[in-house]
Design a protein around this motif. Structure first.
Motif, PDB file in Angstrom:
ATOM      1  N   VAL A   1      12.564  16.889  27.240  1.00 27.08           N
ATOM      2  CA  VAL A   1      13.674  17.037  28.086  1.00 27.08           C
ATOM      3  C   VAL A   1      14.464  15.976  28.979  1.00 27.08           C
ATOM      4  CG1 VAL A   1      13.551  19.523  28.067  1.00 27.08           C
ATOM      5  CG2 VAL A   1      12.608  18.536  29.953  1.00 27.08           C
ATOM      6  N   MET A   2      15.570  16.458  29.720  1.00 32.68           N
ATOM      7  CA  MET A   2      15.739  14.792  30.259  1.00 32.68           C
ATOM      8  C   MET A   2      15.218  14.890  31.602  1.00 32.68           C
ATOM      9  SD  MET A   2      19.941  14.353  31.698  1.00 32.68           S
ATOM     10  CE  MET A   2      20.058  12.155  32.151  1.00 32.68           C
ATOM     11  N   GLY A   3      14.581  16.060  32.547  1.00 36.68           N
ATOM     12  CA  GLY A   3      14.102  16.024  33.701  1.00 36.68           C
ATOM     13  C   GLY A   3      11.986  14.864  32.813  1.00 36.68           C
ATOM     14  N   SER A   4      12.491  15.259  32.023  1.00 37.53           N
ATOM     15  CA  SER A   4      11.016  14.392  31.302  1.00 37.53           C
ATOM     16  C   SER A   4      10.862  13.443  30.672  1.00 37.53           C
ATOM     17  CB  SER A   4       9.623  14.694  30.292  1.00 37.53           C
ATOM     18  OG  SER A   4       9.821  16.405  31.075  1.00 37.53           O
ATOM     19  N   THR A   5      12.318  12.752  29.934  1.00 39.33           N
ATOM     20  CA  THR A   5      12.714  11.986  29.868  1.00 39.33           C
ATOM     21  C   THR A   5      13.056  10.635  30.280  1.00 39.33           C
ATOM     22  OG1 THR A   5      14.248  12.549  28.548  1.00 39.33           O
ATOM     23  CG2 THR A   5      12.412  11.883  27.195  1.00 39.33           C
ATOM     24  N   GLY A   6      13.905  11.448  31.079  1.00 33.80           N
ATOM     25  CA  GLY A   6      15.398  10.801  32.453  1.00 33.80           C
ATOM     26  C   GLY A   6      16.576   9.988  30.900  1.00 33.80           C
ATOM     27  N   MET A   7      16.746  10.566  29.941  1.00 37.62           N
ATOM     28  CA  MET A   7      17.539   9.921  28.764  1.00 37.62           C
ATOM     29  C   MET A   7      18.519  11.472  28.428  1.00 37.62           C
ATOM     30  SD  MET A   7      15.385   6.981  26.503  1.00 37.62           S
ATOM     31  CE  MET A   7      13.772   7.603  26.589  1.00 37.62           C
ATOM     32  N   GLU A   8      19.474  11.488  28.047  1.00 38.46           N
ATOM     33  CA  GLU A   8      20.026  12.012  27.586  1.00 38.46           C
ATOM     34  C   GLU A   8      19.796  12.493  26.102  1.00 38.46           C
ATOM     35  OE1 GLU A   8      22.824  14.023  27.669  1.00 38.46           O
ATOM     36  OE2 GLU A   8      23.649  13.483  29.319  1.00 38.46           O
ATOM     37  N   THR A   9      19.751  13.338  26.028  1.00 36.07           N
ATOM     38  CA  THR A   9      18.701  14.597  24.526  1.00 36.07           C
ATOM     39  C   THR A   9      19.371  13.789  23.389  1.00 36.07           C
ATOM     40  OG1 THR A   9      17.336  15.820  26.070  1.00 36.07           O
ATOM     41  CG2 THR A   9      17.914  16.193  23.533  1.00 36.07           C
TER      42      THR A   9
ATOM     43  N   HIS B   1      17.264   9.796  35.222  1.00 37.65           N
ATOM     44  CA  HIS B   1      18.429  11.021  35.803  1.00 37.65           C
ATOM     45  C   HIS B   1      18.427  11.437  36.519  1.00 37.65           C
ATOM     46  CE1 HIS B   1      14.498  12.702  35.793  1.00 37.65           C
ATOM     47  NE2 HIS B   1      14.723  13.658  36.327  1.00 37.65           N
ATOM     48  N   PHE B   2      18.259  10.636  38.030  1.00 36.04           N
ATOM     49  CA  PHE B   2      18.918  10.901  39.109  1.00 36.04           C
ATOM     50  C   PHE B   2      19.494   9.352  39.443  1.00 36.04           C
ATOM     51  CE2 PHE B   2      14.312  12.326  40.118  1.00 36.04           C
ATOM     52  CZ  PHE B   2      14.940  13.626  39.803  1.00 36.04           C
ATOM     53  N   PHE B   3      19.346   8.218  38.751  1.00 39.10           N
ATOM     54  CA  PHE B   3      20.081   7.091  38.523  1.00 39.10           C
ATOM     55  C   PHE B   3      21.379   7.101  38.056  1.00 39.10           C
ATOM     56  CE2 PHE B   3      16.164   5.506  40.039  1.00 39.10           C
ATOM     57  CZ  PHE B   3      16.565   4.176  40.880  1.00 39.10           C
ATOM     58  N   LEU B   4      21.293   8.088  36.433  1.00 44.01           N
ATOM     59  CA  LEU B   4      22.519   8.968  36.140  1.00 44.01           C
ATOM     60  C   LEU B   4      23.293   9.846  37.200  1.00 44.01           C
ATOM     61  CD1 LEU B   4      21.074   9.079  32.723  1.00 44.01           C
ATOM     62  CD2 LEU B   4      22.818   6.881  33.244  1.00 44.01           C
ATOM     63  N   MET B   5      22.411  10.874  37.187  1.00 42.64           N
ATOM     64  CA  MET B   5      23.307  11.832  37.915  1.00 42.64           C
ATOM     65  C   MET B   5      24.459  10.832  39.924  1.00 42.64           C
ATOM     66  SD  MET B   5      21.408  15.165  39.943  1.00 42.64           S
ATOM     67  CE  MET B   5      20.249  14.794  38.672  1.00 42.64           C
ATOM     68  N   TYR B   6      23.246  10.592  39.956  1.00 44.47           N
ATOM     69  CA  TYR B   6      24.209   9.832  42.027  1.00 44.47           C
ATOM     70  C   TYR B   6      24.659   8.725  41.199  1.00 44.47           C
ATOM     71  CZ  TYR B   6      21.163  13.623  43.264  1.00 44.47           C
ATOM     72  OH  TYR B   6      20.866  14.901  43.959  1.00 44.47           O
ATOM     73  N   ASP B   7      24.851   8.351  40.046  1.00 45.59           N
ATOM     74  CA  ASP B   7      25.643   6.532  39.456  1.00 45.59           C
ATOM     75  C   ASP B   7      25.244   5.925  40.507  1.00 45.59           C
ATOM     76  OD1 ASP B   7      27.958   6.246  37.867  1.00 45.59           O
ATOM     77  OD2 ASP B   7      29.079   6.102  38.647  1.00 45.59           O
TER      78      ASP B   7
ATOM     79  N   GLU C   1      13.684   2.092  47.239  1.00 50.83           N
ATOM     80  CA  GLU C   1      11.951   3.117  47.031  1.00 50.83           C
ATOM     81  C   GLU C   1      11.899   3.615  45.970  1.00 50.83           C
ATOM     82  OE1 GLU C   1      11.506   6.421  49.140  1.00 50.83           O
ATOM     83  OE2 GLU C   1      12.146   5.075  51.409  1.00 50.83           O
ATOM     84  N   MET C   2      12.366   3.765  44.538  1.00 46.46           N
ATOM     85  CA  MET C   2      12.024   4.031  43.498  1.00 46.46           C
ATOM     86  C   MET C   2      12.042   2.879  42.222  1.00 46.46           C
ATOM     87  SD  MET C   2      13.476   7.328  42.447  1.00 46.46           S
ATOM     88  CE  MET C   2      13.217   8.521  44.141  1.00 46.46           C
ATOM     89  N   ALA C   3      11.975   2.400  40.796  1.00 47.37           N
ATOM     90  CA  ALA C   3      12.185   1.879  40.092  1.00 47.37           C
ATOM     91  C   ALA C   3      12.792   3.183  38.827  1.00 47.37           C
ATOM     92  CB  ALA C   3      11.334   1.146  39.107  1.00 47.37           C
TER      93      ALA C   3
ATOM     94  N   THR D   1      -0.968  10.666  29.929  1.00 48.64           N
ATOM     95  CA  THR D   1      -0.542  10.290  31.224  1.00 48.64           C
ATOM     96  C   THR D   1       1.296   9.454  31.403  1.00 48.64           C
ATOM     97  OG1 THR D   1      -2.597   8.599  31.059  1.00 48.64           O
ATOM     98  CG2 THR D   1      -0.332   7.114  32.142  1.00 48.64           C
ATOM     99  N   VAL D   2       1.649  10.022  30.727  1.00 47.01           N
ATOM    100  CA  VAL D   2       3.338  10.165  30.447  1.00 47.01           C
ATOM    101  C   VAL D   2       4.058  10.916  31.285  1.00 47.01           C
ATOM    102  CG1 VAL D   2       5.366   9.713  29.418  1.00 47.01           C
ATOM    103  CG2 VAL D   2       3.582   7.534  28.742  1.00 47.01           C
ATOM    104  N   SER D   3       2.866  11.530  31.004  1.00 47.89           N
ATOM    105  CA  SER D   3       3.646  13.023  31.222  1.00 47.89           C
ATOM    106  C   SER D   3       3.431  13.656  32.784  1.00 47.89           C
ATOM    107  CB  SER D   3       2.828  14.759  30.267  1.00 47.89           C
ATOM    108  OG  SER D   3       1.158  15.083  30.757  1.00 47.89           O
ATOM    109  N   LYS D   4       2.221  12.041  33.217  1.00 46.19           N
ATOM    110  CA  LYS D   4       2.275  12.600  34.821  1.00 46.19           C
ATOM    111  C   LYS D   4       2.689  10.599  35.665  1.00 46.19           C
ATOM    112  CE  LYS D   4      -2.750  14.417  33.715  1.00 46.19           C
ATOM    113  NZ  LYS D   4      -3.397  13.917  33.683  1.00 46.19           N
ATOM    114  N   VAL D   5       3.317  10.296  34.871  1.00 45.37           N
ATOM    115  CA  VAL D   5       5.034   9.391  35.514  1.00 45.37           C
ATOM    116  C   VAL D   5       5.830   9.882  36.137  1.00 45.37           C
ATOM    117  CG1 VAL D   5       5.689   7.237  35.024  1.00 45.37           C
ATOM    118  CG2 VAL D   5       3.360   7.445  33.970  1.00 45.37           C
ATOM    119  N   LYS D   6       6.441  10.000  36.852  1.00 41.70           N
ATOM    120  CA  LYS D   6       7.385  10.183  38.089  1.00 41.70           C
ATOM    121  C   LYS D   6       8.905   9.366  37.499  1.00 41.70           C
ATOM    122  CE  LYS D   6       9.650  11.325  41.637  1.00 41.70           C
ATOM    123  NZ  LYS D   6       9.576  13.070  41.475  1.00 41.70           N
ATOM    124  N   VAL D   7       9.370  10.100  36.449  1.00 41.35           N
ATOM    125  CA  VAL D   7      10.443   9.288  35.389  1.00 41.35           C
ATOM    126  C   VAL D   7      11.391  10.040  36.467  1.00 41.35           C
ATOM    127  CG1 VAL D   7      12.030  10.030  33.562  1.00 41.35           C
ATOM    128  CG2 VAL D   7       9.302  10.060  33.465  1.00 41.35           C
ATOM    129  N   THR D   8      12.738   8.751  36.757  1.00 37.74           N
ATOM    130  CA  THR D   8      13.562   8.746  37.718  1.00 37.74           C
ATOM    131  C   THR D   8      14.910   8.988  36.877  1.00 37.74           C
ATOM    132  OG1 THR D   8      13.027   6.679  38.028  1.00 37.74           O
ATOM    133  CG2 THR D   8      11.994   7.783  39.604  1.00 37.74           C
TER     134      THR D   8
END
Lengths: 296, 296, 296, 296
Positions: A153-161, C130-136, C142-144, C121-128
């Motif tokens: 899901v997008m919240g885990s990948t950051g990418m559009e499904t 989608h926030f960049f996409l959402m707020y364009d 503060e974050m990559a 490991t990846v399931s515990k990394v903070k993926v961001t």
């Protein structure tokens, strides 16, 4: 009232109840009913024009609903019948031939039980493409060339499904995509009884309220068949539906919920067993359809 | 209206709203509020007599509520502060000494995300009893003798959860039982912000509507401290609460739901992250409390 | 003898033992040793020319080995120090700036414990992202902008893992790929003590004996940093190593094993705890490196 | 050489190879071979006296071995035949009657793939005791009264597994205990082909080298039937076996390994599929045996 459901058969029920006539015909909507092995009802709804599409709030295409009572935590034999029914309907939409290539997609979040139907189902589908690569084969009489993909899901990948699926399709080059997903229903009883197969594509995340880019023949350039099971109820629909007889201002209540409702997941208490049984049923149905020489 | 919640603090809120006075004192109820590190609110409710118990619909005893905003998917530092706050409150109820024996129980169903808080938390608690057995030690200055037990749910075991716990207690012979469980709240916002610690025991399955034999000092013969996080909302409460302003016959609506409502799970859409973060916070709080020489 | 290991530091040890001289310098190999917080040894091996590459059987580039005793099931504080050490070394290879885009890949099979380090490991990394996409947004102080991808294994997807990663990179457009994977070591003690960070890419499936297309700057067009933990021992290496003193025909034994050995997984009995602790350490190290404003 | 295996049939093979005579009869050992559906070999070894017990290093009792090739990731039909064969053999040891009570135990660690056979199998067994409680029934013609219990491993609970099982048996009061566990074999090929059923009890943890209190009729006071699948190879056995032709001092090598060998898990690379398929086969075999009115 605007009840939200992913099931064409529920949109038809809502239409009927509005029109106080259970049997009314809609121009642009063809309906066919059948029984399979006595225990499974099959309803095939075909939306053939814009009028039908508007009345049922669904795109043009085929919507097949399988209904079976008592399959969750029920007898093995009934699950096998349900798998056969899924295979029978799928075979009308996907014709096996010895060069068939299929990509099976498991939509949803495997960490949230009611959203995990897709990932669980795909993990039980027999993936074969790597054998074709290994032996440099371009076809087989017993099995299709099947790839499996669980995009997350997008919240885990950051990418559009949808973008991830497009990429997987560019690798697997399938003739058809089968997308398995959890759906939202209006009626909680549907959670343990219903499977919908449609050829009109799918919106990833629709089941849990996160609308995303659509997966359709138009967006993907490939035929997309969606197989879904309702696992959640839209919370606004639940609230309005439960108290419909007690509201003094139904329209006001509805618009109040639109503005103040929170995104919540409403599901049944036996959802773990629902996911287990329906992922078995659907994966078996897919395996029978795609690998006629191995499953029967 | 009879809203269902496992949180004493919500019962107090309901009492206040009925009495149109947020600050009213109740005979038999003592309340103490405190801030921890600015970001965490601690409310200690003590029910001291039958009058207080009746007014708040809760047994006599202590109910400590920790409230923290933004901890789900939030900064690591805030999670650590929350763990410290849990440990600080736990230490008031469980005093470490070098012969302390504790049994930590994870209630709930690990296959259903909103019910999996208990099992996940216990899997992160440092269990040590086998070291004591191995070295034939009867005490240690750095760590307590801790057992862990995940009894499962009755639908998977066929056995009463309380009986299984009694058996485990007969083996581990603890001075105190810590029982971690998912709770039901009235307000959905509580799902990502609240922890309740109480010394009045617990009813396994209460969170998902399956009332069972109670785990209390009376039934177990051992002090039982419950640590819970609201992860679900009672569906009848959600429905009534959402449309309270639009009902023409509130009492009728309530009794209608009592008779026609279905058992459903209502939870938040980020429940996977809630379980992950709160199981980290609580297991760390427990480890700090029980193993002062190892965690700090 | 041809011992198989993914660790440059073990290749150096093998070289030393062959040359009966622990300190010998190799032309084309620069070695730097350091202590971090007393408890963590850091060894930086730089292979600068073809001679060094041949002698250590590794491509040109940097191989950083972190060694820490007692971290598995050990004190929280030591895990935090290990995370800091990982972050410190990563920061030398990935420089944060406010437009940094990173794709974090979890290689391996989450259904097989010793191969599940990457996915966990990846399931515990903070993926961001989608926030960049959402707020364009095109940058943040503060974050990559981080994407996460768990491609699965070829037996489950039917698709080449490297191709799937290339597709994900085409979507996420990262400046650097971090690939987390389980590795094979020669010495079983390394399973609970060692992390290797390298800038020379990775071969998915190498850890479990399934050599696949490589992920390198050359094949991907993007810098690839690999972070790995040995979780398995090559079975032929284990067999030869264990009885090296008792063989009457070592070369014959080796070639016999080459022809008759079976692909097996050899791992330590506490592998579940190893995966849990090292996925925590590495994900924290990655989060500190990529999101300096949130983690510290 | 002292090869370690949990399989009686392998002890017989070792005996035969020592005696250079494949068909030799052992006093106190009765052997019966049979084919089921052409594809499944059944070997029933009965140890009838102390001499037989000493020669095969196994307690007196029955050891039934089912061998089937190609079932892992194989055709559904073959899995169903294997389930039928398991049921057929189980029925010779557990006779259904309308008051039958059974406790099914899943031994092992669900977090370590090769040790997770027991927990996975039990999660697929149909547990029914709570229905009998709910309807206050003391018998049923279609299904047995079945409890399920997954005790965990001592490292996670701090408690002896055998004690926890004794407690569960005190609650469930079964006529027979079925204990499902992962076993150790000498030959890696057995990992994907063999099931052993025995009526001589089980030692929890034997499969992964952690010998524990035994579960036998003597220790439990209840008949214990063990159902196991080899999922690991003892690492010392693997090493000695692999290089048996190349050792200059076999006895010295063996005693060296005894003193210097490390506890490791050796398993096959497709262990995830092995666990999935064999837990299906065994749980179906158990369900057919215990619930003749529901499964067939």
């Amino acid at each position: 009232m605007a009840f939200r459901t992913d099931l064409a058969i529920e949109n038809k029920e809502i239409y009927d109840s509005k029109n106080k006539d259970k049997g009314i015909e809609i121009s642009g909507v063809e309906i066919e009913k059948e029984k399979f092995c006595d225990e499974i009802s099959i309803t095939r709804i075909k939306i053939t024009n814009e009028h039908g599409s508007r009345e049922l709030s669904k795109p043009l295409g085929n919507y097949i609903t399988l209904e079976v009572e008592g399959v969750v935590d029920g007898p093995e034999e009934l699950k096998e019948k349900a798998s056969s029914a899924v295979a029978l309907e799928l075979k009308r939409l996907v014709h096996f031939h010895n060069k068939l290539k299929v990509l099976v997609i498991g939509l949803g979040n495997d960490k949230v039980t009611p959203d995990s139907l897709g990932p669980y189902t795909v993990s039980k589908v027999k993936v074969t493409r790597h054998f074709f690569l290994m032996y440099d084969a371009d076809g087989d009489d017993e099995m299709a060339c099947v790839s499996g993909f669980i995009p997350g899901v997008m919240g885990s990948t950051g990418m559009e499904t949808a973008e991830l699926i497009q990429s997987a399709a560019a690798i697997a080059k399938p003739e058809v995509i089968l997308a398995v997903d959890a759906l939202a229903a209006r009626n909680v009883d549907r959670i343990s009884t219903t499977i919908q197969i449609s050829d009109t594509g799918i919106s990833p995340g629709a089941g849990t309220g996160n609308k995303r880019k659509e997966l359709t023949k138009e967006t993907m350039g490939i035929k997309v068949i969606a197989i879904g099971v309702p696992t959640v109820i839209d919370s606004r629909t639940l609230i309005l539906d439960s108290l419909s007889g007690f509201l003094k201002d139904p329209a006001g209540a509805e618009s109040y919920l639109e503005q103040n409702g929170q995104d919540m997941i409403v599901t049944s208490t036996d959802i773990d067993q629902v996911i287990k049984d329906f992922s078995d049923i659907i994966s078996n149905g897919i395996n029978i359809t795609l690998h006629p020489g191995i499953y029967s």
